[in-house]
Design an enzyme around this catalytic site. Structure first.
Site, mmCIF file in Angstrom:
data_model
loop_
_atom_site.group_PDB
_atom_site.id
_atom_site.type_symbol
_atom_site.label_atom_id
_atom_site.label_comp_id
_atom_site.label_asym_id
_atom_site.label_seq_id
_atom_site.Cartn_x
_atom_site.Cartn_y
_atom_site.Cartn_z
ATOM 1 C CD GLU A 198 -2.673 -1.069 2.633
ATOM 2 O OE1 GLU A 198 -2.341 -0.239 3.501
ATOM 3 O OE2 GLU A 198 -3.602 -1.875 2.778
ATOM 4 C CB CYS A 216 1.977 7.438 3.819
ATOM 5 S SG CYS A 216 2.220 6.183 5.105
ATOM 6 C CB CYS A 274 4.060 -5.339 9.817
ATOM 7 S SG CYS A 274 4.970 -4.645 11.225
ATOM 8 C CB CYS A 297 0.838 -3.553 16.928
ATOM 9 S SG CYS A 297 2.572 -3.048 17.069
ATOM 10 C CB CYS A 326 -1.483 -2.824 13.618
ATOM 11 S SG CYS A 326 -0.801 -2.445 11.983
ATOM 12 C CB SER A 356 6.975 5.344 11.452
ATOM 13 O OG SER A 356 6.261 4.771 12.520
ATOM 14 C CG HIS A 391 0.686 3.207 19.930
ATOM 15 N ND1 HIS A 391 0.323 4.341 19.226
ATOM 16 C CD2 HIS A 391 1.333 2.394 19.049
ATOM 17 C CE1 HIS A 391 0.735 4.220 17.968
ATOM 18 N NE2 HIS A 391 1.349 3.067 17.843
ATOM 19 C CG ASN A 425 -9.088 4.735 10.063
ATOM 20 O OD1 ASN A 425 -10.288 4.531 10.023
ATOM 21 N ND2 ASN A 425 -8.389 5.160 9.017
ATOM 22 C CB CYS A 428 -1.140 0.874 8.050
ATOM 23 S SG CYS A 428 0.152 -0.132 7.320
#
Length: 366
Positions: free
Chosen positions: A91, A104, A111, A115, A118, A189, A214, A289, A333
């Site tokens: 993405e 971005c 990944c 998390c 996520c 990041s 977080h 989100n 994401c």
């Protein structure tokens, strides 16, 4: 699989052509076409002879990313799903603002950090992106928007950039040296891979480091971010202080606000106490989100988000709320990719926290 040209410097392109008995200056022309004219096919290189263009097309692939799908929002945000040469999918997001144009980009296919909130993290990791695949996301979006020059880049897409540090560093240098984007307009990041943070600090590049925090205490952060078990908050903040000392660049702490999880007055006071003496730092809050990852994670109310910021700010901490774009187009994401994930994907979770690598993550097949 043919060799891809995006990802090579102009000097490397010159050497590549020279080894084939071609004039070296043609490599500089190739580099200019790729990185400053944003050409996506060999026919666009009109400063090269037709016979040479045909020869290059027989021997090389120009760029690795091709468009699979796009979602657009009324605010101008565009989220792209991009195919890679090995049929993996990533993405990238185009983010126009009044005062700048940002993109971005992703650094890995998937990944490994797992998390809990996520969308990308729930799918695991397939492989690292090459430097060319990282750079080409920017080149692709710039070619789609020739009327508006991209001014800012954030590596906050799919993946943990610091687990792909060698390719990320080469990509950043290509973007700076070849494309002409200032390091100061680049943000990388990380969820807090401390050894890689130390390596990045040693590079002394004037980029902004965004640390996904977080939570203000270890118990909650370990629940949200499993890597916290390996590098707890005290160790993470030590690495942040070292980064600031080495680079004189500010750290941005990313803080995704989740209703009833980490957005209460208790967490706000804890965060203020935690960061009030942290040098050159700012907090960027992001209302969650909503995804289909876990029903327990929901967006906070505007009132709760405002109160959280006010409490943290009362400790002298610089805190803002990110201006949201693309909320209606699967902008979290991994959301868009999850809608296309096929059975039998090579995605896999990180097996053990003790095995978190700093560089040794799978590369694409040759």
């Amino acid at each position: 699989m043919m060799q891809t040209l995006v990802g090579h410097t102009s000097a490397e392109l010159t050497e590549l052509l020279t080894l084939k008995g071609l004039p070296g200056y043609r490599g500089k022309q190739l580099g200019k076409g790729l990185y400053t004219r944003f050409l996506r096919d060999f026919e666009g290189f009109t400063d090269l002879p037709k016979a040479l263009r045909e020869q290059l097309a027989q021997e090389f692939t120009l760029a690795p990313c091709t468009e699979r799908s796009i979602q657009s929002a009324p605010d101008g945000t565009e989220k792209y799903l991009l195919n890679l040469p090995d049929d993996e999918v990533i993405e990238a997001v185009y983010l126009p603002y009044d005062e700048r144009t940002s993109v971005c980009v992703s650094s890995q296919v998937g990944c490994p950090m797992a998390c809990s909130f996520c969308a990308t993290g729930t799918e695991g990791l397939a492989r690292n992106l090459t430097a060319g695949e990282i750079v080409d996301q920017l080149l692709f979006m710039q070619a789609k928007h020739p009327e508006q020059r991209i001014s800012h880049l954030v590596l906050m897409g799919m993946g943990e950039p610091l687990l792909n540090l060698p390719n990320v560093l080469k990509a950043l240098r290509l973007i700076h040296d070849e494309v002409g984007l200032s390091y100061r307009n680049i943000t990388v990041s990380t969820i807090g891979v401390v050894p890689a943070m130390e390596k990045l600090a040693a590079e002394n590049l004037p980029i902004t480091l965004a640390v996904s925090l977080h939570a203000p205490n270890n118990a909650l952060r370990s629940e949200l971010v499993p890597l916290n078990e390996k590098y707890p908050i005290s160790r993470l903040l030590e690495a942040c202080r070292d980064y600031v000392e080495a680079t004189s660049r500010r750290i941005t702490f990313e803080y995704v606000l989740m209703a009833g999880i980490n957005d209460t007055e208790k967490e706000a006071h804890e965060l203020g106490v935690l960061l009030r003496r942290q040098p050159l730092c700012a907090v960027n809050t992001i209302p969650y989100n909503t995804t289909d990852v876990a029903a327990r994670y929901q967006r906070p109310t505007p009132e709760a988000a405002r109160l959280f910021r006010e409490i943290v700010a009362s400790y002298g901490v610089n805190i803002t709320q990110r201006y949201e774009k693309g909320h209606r187009i699967a902008a979290a994401c991994g959301q868009l990719k999850r809608s296309t994930l096929k059975l039998g994907s090579t995605m896999r979770p990180l097996p053990l926290l003790s095995e978190v690598p700093t560089e040794a993550v799978p590369e694409p097949a040759a």
